[in-house]
Each structure stands twice: as C-alpha cells, then as structure tokens.
Design a protein around this motif. Structure first.
Motif, mmCIF file in Angstrom:
data_model
loop_
_atom_site.group_PDB
_atom_site.id
_atom_site.type_symbol
_atom_site.label_atom_id
_atom_site.label_comp_id
_atom_site.label_asym_id
_atom_site.label_seq_id
_atom_site.Cartn_x
_atom_site.Cartn_y
_atom_site.Cartn_z
ATOM 1 N N GLU A 1 0.820 -1.212 0.000
ATOM 2 C CA GLU A 1 0.000 0.000 0.000
ATOM 3 C C GLU A 1 0.857 1.266 0.000
ATOM 4 N N ARG A 2 1.983 1.247 0.695
ATOM 5 C CA ARG A 2 2.860 2.407 0.766
ATOM 6 C C ARG A 2 3.486 2.721 -0.585
ATOM 7 N N HIS A 3 3.769 1.705 -1.390
ATOM 8 C CA HIS A 3 4.471 1.912 -2.647
ATOM 9 C C HIS A 3 3.544 2.092 -3.848
ATOM 10 N N MET A 4 2.289 1.753 -3.717
ATOM 11 C CA MET A 4 1.388 1.870 -4.869
ATOM 12 C C MET A 4 1.069 3.329 -5.156
ATOM 13 N N SER A 5 0.889 3.620 -6.437
ATOM 14 C CA SER A 5 0.561 4.989 -6.826
ATOM 15 C C SER A 5 -0.885 5.314 -6.453
ATOM 16 N N ALA B 1 7.844 -10.076 -17.398
ATOM 17 C CA ALA B 1 7.765 -8.843 -18.190
ATOM 18 C C ALA B 1 6.354 -8.655 -18.741
ATOM 19 N N THR B 2 5.736 -9.725 -19.217
ATOM 20 C CA THR B 2 4.373 -9.645 -19.732
ATOM 21 C C THR B 2 3.400 -9.275 -18.637
ATOM 22 N N LEU B 3 3.543 -9.891 -17.463
ATOM 23 C CA LEU B 3 2.650 -9.590 -16.361
ATOM 24 C C LEU B 3 2.777 -8.149 -15.870
ATOM 25 N N LEU B 4 3.994 -7.652 -15.840
ATOM 26 C CA LEU B 4 4.229 -6.361 -15.201
ATOM 27 C C LEU B 4 4.190 -5.164 -16.154
ATOM 28 N N LEU B 5 4.431 -5.382 -17.440
ATOM 29 C CA LEU B 5 4.516 -4.245 -18.371
ATOM 30 C C LEU B 5 3.334 -4.123 -19.310
ATOM 31 N N ASP B 6 2.604 -5.198 -19.540
ATOM 32 C CA ASP B 6 1.492 -5.157 -20.474
ATOM 33 C C ASP B 6 0.337 -4.364 -19.878
ATOM 34 N N SER B 7 -0.192 -3.436 -20.619
ATOM 35 C CA SER B 7 -1.287 -2.626 -20.106
ATOM 36 C C SER B 7 -2.642 -3.016 -20.699
ATOM 37 N N ARG B 8 -2.664 -4.035 -21.528
ATOM 38 C CA ARG B 8 -3.932 -4.493 -22.092
ATOM 39 C C ARG B 8 -4.535 -5.582 -21.254
ATOM 40 N N LEU C 1 4.406 -6.693 -8.461
ATOM 41 C CA LEU C 1 5.796 -6.238 -8.403
ATOM 42 C C LEU C 1 6.261 -6.016 -6.970
ATOM 43 N N TYR C 2 5.503 -5.245 -6.204
ATOM 44 C CA TYR C 2 5.948 -4.922 -4.856
ATOM 45 C C TYR C 2 5.850 -6.139 -3.941
ATOM 46 N N GLY C 3 4.957 -7.056 -4.236
ATOM 47 C CA GLY C 3 4.919 -8.307 -3.489
ATOM 48 C C GLY C 3 6.164 -9.135 -3.745
ATOM 49 N N VAL C 4 6.559 -9.243 -5.025
ATOM 50 C CA VAL C 4 7.769 -9.993 -5.375
ATOM 51 C C VAL C 4 8.996 -9.349 -4.734
ATOM 52 N N LEU C 5 9.093 -8.034 -4.814
ATOM 53 C CA LEU C 5 10.255 -7.340 -4.240
ATOM 54 C C LEU C 5 10.276 -7.447 -2.715
ATOM 55 N N TYR D 1 7.660 3.108 -11.170
ATOM 56 C CA TYR D 1 7.209 1.726 -11.327
ATOM 57 C C TYR D 1 7.960 1.040 -12.465
ATOM 58 N N ARG D 2 8.034 1.688 -13.614
ATOM 59 C CA ARG D 2 8.707 1.082 -14.777
ATOM 60 C C ARG D 2 10.195 0.837 -14.497
ATOM 61 N N ALA D 3 10.834 1.759 -13.787
ATOM 62 C CA ALA D 3 12.247 1.572 -13.454
ATOM 63 C C ALA D 3 12.432 0.361 -12.554
ATOM 64 N N ARG D 4 11.515 0.158 -11.609
ATOM 65 C CA ARG D 4 11.596 -1.023 -10.743
ATOM 66 C C ARG D 4 11.366 -2.302 -11.539
ATOM 67 N N VAL D 5 10.431 -2.273 -12.484
ATOM 68 C CA VAL D 5 10.176 -3.462 -13.313
ATOM 69 C C VAL D 5 11.417 -3.801 -14.128
#
Length: 129
Positions: free
Chosen positions: A13-17, A122-129, A31-35, A83-87
C-alpha cells in the motif's frame, strides 16, 4: 504468519501509486509483493550461499550473490524509482542471475529456468492491455 502478511500488505500500500487503473494496481501489487517477499525470504539463502561459497573458495559466486542481493535491496529501498524503473530493474536482476548461473554451472543449472521466467514476468508487469 499473520504478522508477515500485515507487513507485506502495508509495504504494498505504501508503494502503490495514488491513481491507477485496476490492471495497473494488480501489476503494482505483483511487483511490490515480489520485491518485498524477495528481500525478506531471500536473505537466508543469500547468507548461507555466501558462507558456503566462501568456505570452498568460489569467490565468483560470492560476488554475484552479493551484487544480486544488493540490487534487490536497492529496488526495494530507493524511493524515487518509478514503477517502470523497478520493473526493468527486476528484469535486469533476473537476466543477470540467469546468465551468471549458466556461466558458472553450464547447462545443468537453473539458469534456463530464470531465462524463461523473465519474459513471463515482463508480460505480467509491463502489459497494459
């Protein structure tokens, strides 16, 4: 177990936009769960691996493990990263580990598994569709 669950939930929750679509929120949670989980759970194998590799003189493994864990901590702790930089940082870490494992262990190691994991993440984290 409930203690770790609460801590992970607060970290996410702290890191989400503040403004995000439902898909982006799901991607950020992944992403933040994995990290977050990776930084805590991977500490013990990291320390054990460094100690054992140091005892038998595999200093390349000590350096690679230390660089990988320090990069993971950087991704978790450095607030100004987007977010993208972390991905991309996470994907770089996965590729670095995969190529390092392939160089050290050859075809018998888990390097191929890491190489196949990177495009899925990469597909899970970067795809916006």
């Amino acid at each position: 177990m409930n203690f770790f669950s609460e801590k992970l939930h607060r970290y996410i929750e702290r890191h989400m936009s503040a403004s995000c679509s439902s898909m982006r929120c799901a991607q950020e949670k992944i992403l933040y769960g994995v990290l977050g989980v990776g930084a805590v759970v991977l500490l013990f194998p990291y320390l054990l691996g460094v100690v054992l590799a140091g005892q038998i003189g595999l200093w390349s493994v000590v350096v690679i493990d230390s660089l990988a864990y320090l990069w993971l901590l950087f991704l978790v702790c450095y607030r100004p990263l987007s977010y993208r930089a972390r991905v991309y940082g996470l994907l770089f870490l996965i590729e670095f580990l995969a190529l390092s494992l392939l160089a050290i262990t050859g075809n018998q190691g888990a390097g191929w598994l890491w190489l196949f994991l990177a495009p899925v993440l990469a597909t899970l984290l970067l795809d916006s569709r």
